[in-house]
Design a protein around this motif. Sequence first.
Motif, PDB file in Angstrom:
ATOM      1  N   MET A  59       8.222 -58.218-109.976  1.00  0.00           N
ATOM      2  CA  MET A  59       8.200 -57.907-111.941  1.00  0.00           C
ATOM      3  C   MET A  59       8.524 -56.652-112.125  1.00  0.00           C
ATOM      4  O   MET A  59       8.782 -55.479-111.456  1.00  0.00           O
ATOM      5  CB  MET A  59       7.057 -57.955-112.174  1.00  0.00           C
ATOM      6  CG  MET A  59       6.085 -58.998-111.158  1.00  0.00           C
ATOM      7  SD  MET A  59       5.777 -60.664-112.412  1.00  0.00           S
ATOM      8  CE  MET A  59       4.527 -59.775-114.127  1.00  0.00           C
ATOM      9  N   TYR A  60       9.474 -57.061-113.351  1.00  0.00           N
ATOM     10  CA  TYR A  60      10.136 -56.231-114.207  1.00  0.00           C
ATOM     11  C   TYR A  60       9.309 -55.505-114.714  1.00  0.00           C
ATOM     12  O   TYR A  60       9.093 -56.008-116.293  1.00  0.00           O
ATOM     13  CB  TYR A  60      11.847 -56.238-114.870  1.00  0.00           C
ATOM     14  CG  TYR A  60      12.336 -57.221-113.487  1.00  0.00           C
ATOM     15  CD1 TYR A  60      13.017 -56.173-111.673  1.00  0.00           C
ATOM     16  CD2 TYR A  60      12.626 -58.362-112.981  1.00  0.00           C
ATOM     17  CE1 TYR A  60      13.616 -57.214-110.713  1.00  0.00           C
ATOM     18  CE2 TYR A  60      12.447 -58.979-111.478  1.00  0.00           C
ATOM     19  CZ  TYR A  60      13.703 -57.878-110.608  1.00  0.00           C
ATOM     20  OH  TYR A  60      14.446 -58.024-109.367  1.00  0.00           O
ATOM     21  N   ASN A  74      11.697 -62.904-113.979  1.00  0.00           N
ATOM     22  CA  ASN A  74      12.898 -63.454-112.766  1.00  0.00           C
ATOM     23  C   ASN A  74      13.569 -62.273-113.538  1.00  0.00           C
ATOM     24  O   ASN A  74      15.703 -62.323-112.748  1.00  0.00           O
ATOM     25  CB  ASN A  74      12.880 -64.364-113.417  1.00  0.00           C
ATOM     26  CG  ASN A  74      13.414 -65.275-114.776  1.00  0.00           C
ATOM     27  OD1 ASN A  74      13.692 -64.307-115.282  1.00  0.00           O
ATOM     28  ND2 ASN A  74      13.092 -66.301-115.206  1.00  0.00           N
ATOM     29  N   GLY A  75      14.032 -61.023-114.584  1.00  0.00           N
ATOM     30  CA  GLY A  75      14.959 -60.925-115.017  1.00  0.00           C
ATOM     31  C   GLY A  75      15.391 -60.836-115.883  1.00  0.00           C
ATOM     32  O   GLY A  75      17.106 -60.337-116.536  1.00  0.00           O
ATOM     33  N   ASN A 117       2.137 -60.322-105.510  1.00  0.00           N
ATOM     34  CA  ASN A 117       0.873 -59.628-104.711  1.00  0.00           C
ATOM     35  C   ASN A 117      -0.214 -58.410-104.789  1.00  0.00           C
ATOM     36  O   ASN A 117      -0.318 -57.436-104.220  1.00  0.00           O
ATOM     37  CB  ASN A 117       2.058 -58.428-104.318  1.00  0.00           C
ATOM     38  CG  ASN A 117       3.025 -57.603-105.578  1.00  0.00           C
ATOM     39  OD1 ASN A 117       1.928 -57.645-106.417  1.00  0.00           O
ATOM     40  ND2 ASN A 117       3.612 -57.166-106.100  1.00  0.00           N
ATOM     41  N   GLY A 118      -0.454 -58.830-106.323  1.00  0.00           N
ATOM     42  CA  GLY A 118      -1.508 -58.276-107.058  1.00  0.00           C
ATOM     43  C   GLY A 118      -1.487 -57.497-107.673  1.00  0.00           C
ATOM     44  O   GLY A 118      -2.355 -56.133-108.033  1.00  0.00           O
ATOM     45  N   ARG A 119      -0.332 -56.029-108.003  1.00  0.00           N
ATOM     46  CA  ARG A 119      -0.007 -54.986-108.306  1.00  0.00           C
ATOM     47  C   ARG A 119      -0.134 -55.364-109.811  1.00  0.00           C
ATOM     48  O   ARG A 119       0.153 -56.342-110.573  1.00  0.00           O
ATOM     49  CB  ARG A 119       1.200 -55.222-107.877  1.00  0.00           C
ATOM     50  CG  ARG A 119       1.825 -54.308-106.414  1.00  0.00           C
ATOM     51  CD  ARG A 119       3.138 -53.836-105.973  1.00  0.00           C
ATOM     52  NE  ARG A 119       2.972 -52.725-107.339  1.00  0.00           N
ATOM     53  CZ  ARG A 119       3.478 -51.660-106.507  1.00  0.00           C
ATOM     54  NH1 ARG A 119       1.954 -51.417-105.274  1.00  0.00           N
ATOM     55  NH2 ARG A 119       2.882 -50.695-107.228  1.00  0.00           N
ATOM     56  N   ARG A 120      -0.794 -53.809-110.023  1.00  0.00           N
ATOM     57  CA  ARG A 120      -1.324 -54.532-111.590  1.00  0.00           C
ATOM     58  C   ARG A 120      -0.636 -53.271-112.419  1.00  0.00           C
ATOM     59  O   ARG A 120      -0.969 -52.048-112.003  1.00  0.00           O
ATOM     60  CB  ARG A 120      -2.621 -54.543-111.814  1.00  0.00           C
ATOM     61  CG  ARG A 120      -3.084 -55.294-110.878  1.00  0.00           C
ATOM     62  CD  ARG A 120      -4.696 -56.222-111.680  1.00  0.00           C
ATOM     63  NE  ARG A 120      -5.709 -55.054-112.242  1.00  0.00           N
ATOM     64  CZ  ARG A 120      -6.955 -54.846-112.179  1.00  0.00           C
ATOM     65  NH1 ARG A 120      -7.319 -56.143-113.123  1.00  0.00           N
ATOM     66  NH2 ARG A 120      -7.190 -54.454-112.462  1.00  0.00           N
ATOM     67  N   LEU A 168       8.939 -51.197-111.017  1.00  0.00           N
ATOM     68  CA  LEU A 168       9.112 -51.986-110.544  1.00  0.00           C
ATOM     69  C   LEU A 168       7.419 -52.234-109.906  1.00  0.00           C
ATOM     70  O   LEU A 168       6.579 -51.236-109.196  1.00  0.00           O
ATOM     71  CB  LEU A 168       9.597 -52.853-109.307  1.00  0.00           C
ATOM     72  CG  LEU A 168      11.297 -52.029-109.742  1.00  0.00           C
ATOM     73  CD1 LEU A 168      12.134 -52.742-108.328  1.00  0.00           C
ATOM     74  CD2 LEU A 168      11.407 -53.140-111.215  1.00  0.00           C
ATOM     75  N   PHE A 169       6.960 -53.568-109.850  1.00  0.00           N
ATOM     76  CA  PHE A 169       5.278 -54.131-109.725  1.00  0.00           C
ATOM     77  C   PHE A 169       5.236 -55.319-109.057  1.00  0.00           C
ATOM     78  O   PHE A 169       6.027 -56.065-109.030  1.00  0.00           O
ATOM     79  CB  PHE A 169       4.443 -53.403-110.669  1.00  0.00           C
ATOM     80  CG  PHE A 169       4.285 -54.211-111.526  1.00  0.00           C
ATOM     81  CD1 PHE A 169       3.944 -55.320-112.052  1.00  0.00           C
ATOM     82  CD2 PHE A 169       5.330 -54.297-112.664  1.00  0.00           C
ATOM     83  CE1 PHE A 169       3.755 -55.884-112.726  1.00  0.00           C
ATOM     84  CE2 PHE A 169       5.387 -54.937-113.721  1.00  0.00           C
ATOM     85  CZ  PHE A 169       4.151 -56.395-113.722  1.00  0.00           C
TER      86      PHE A 169
END
Length: 306
Positions: free
Chosen positions: A2-3, A48-49, A192-195, A305-306
């Motif tokens: 994700m951006y 997706n940018g 990926n579960g990143r927040r 980025l995450f």
Amino acid sequence: MMYLRVLGSAAGGGFPQWNCNCPQCKGLRDGSLHARARTQSSIAVSANGLDWLLINASPDILTQIRDNPVLQPARARRDSGIAAVLLMDAQIDHVTGLLMLRERGTPLPLLATPQVLSDIGSGFPITQILSHYCGVQTHALQCDGRAFAVPGLPDITLHAVALDSKPPPYSPFRGSPRPGDNIGLVLANPANGRRVFYAPGLGQMTPQLLDLMAGCDVVLVDGTFWHMDEMQRLGLSSKTALDMGHLPQSGAGGMLEHLARLPARVRKVLIHINNTNPILNEDSPERAELTAAGVEVAHDGMEILF
């Protein structure tokens, strides 16, 4: 991946502020201050940018689009990478940019709480004005802890949290804030579960909010004022930081004290920085204190980025 792109990192008025000759603004103009110019706060998020969720539409949106070519993918004669807009509050510096998007060819998907939609539908009737141009498709956000998706951007998962802050001065509820006048936002990457936690306006920290932030990988939070009485010290206002709905960074109970309680793995970034805040001066002792504490200062064009 994700951006997240920081389009603007300053508080209302930007930096330098057009009518301000405080030491910070004057120093940036005459070149004596080691600092970067900043536009008014806004971020954009994409999976997706190409297709982006604009979070807050600042008065500087046209400059921000020009400075961030990813927001103009040029897939057609008329095009925009902005697929939808989400509002954190109804403050002038976060909603006025909606008027600049009026040439859109289809109704603009607009996400906000019922409280914010009420303020921008009557006190500052932007949605009524836009109905004569592109129109808007409003989506009411509930601060109930449930995850939600953005129309047209299904790969982004969010949930909203009511914060203790104040509605704008034009709101009839300025003196009696309501839950939903101002929100924090958790943005999650389901792959990926990143927040990421985003809160450019934050008037009070609670144990529940601190626990939420501790479970995130990045926190991008209110950096408006360094001192509680910053505006008073400079003779610019009689109001304190809390009077204006912002938790100062320094002092007992300040933002830095709370950020220090977060796990070391959490990336800590300040945004929505007022032109008077000494952390804008990259050579200041306050900036050095942030660096020593592992806290970053957002700048226009920063990408996370995450």
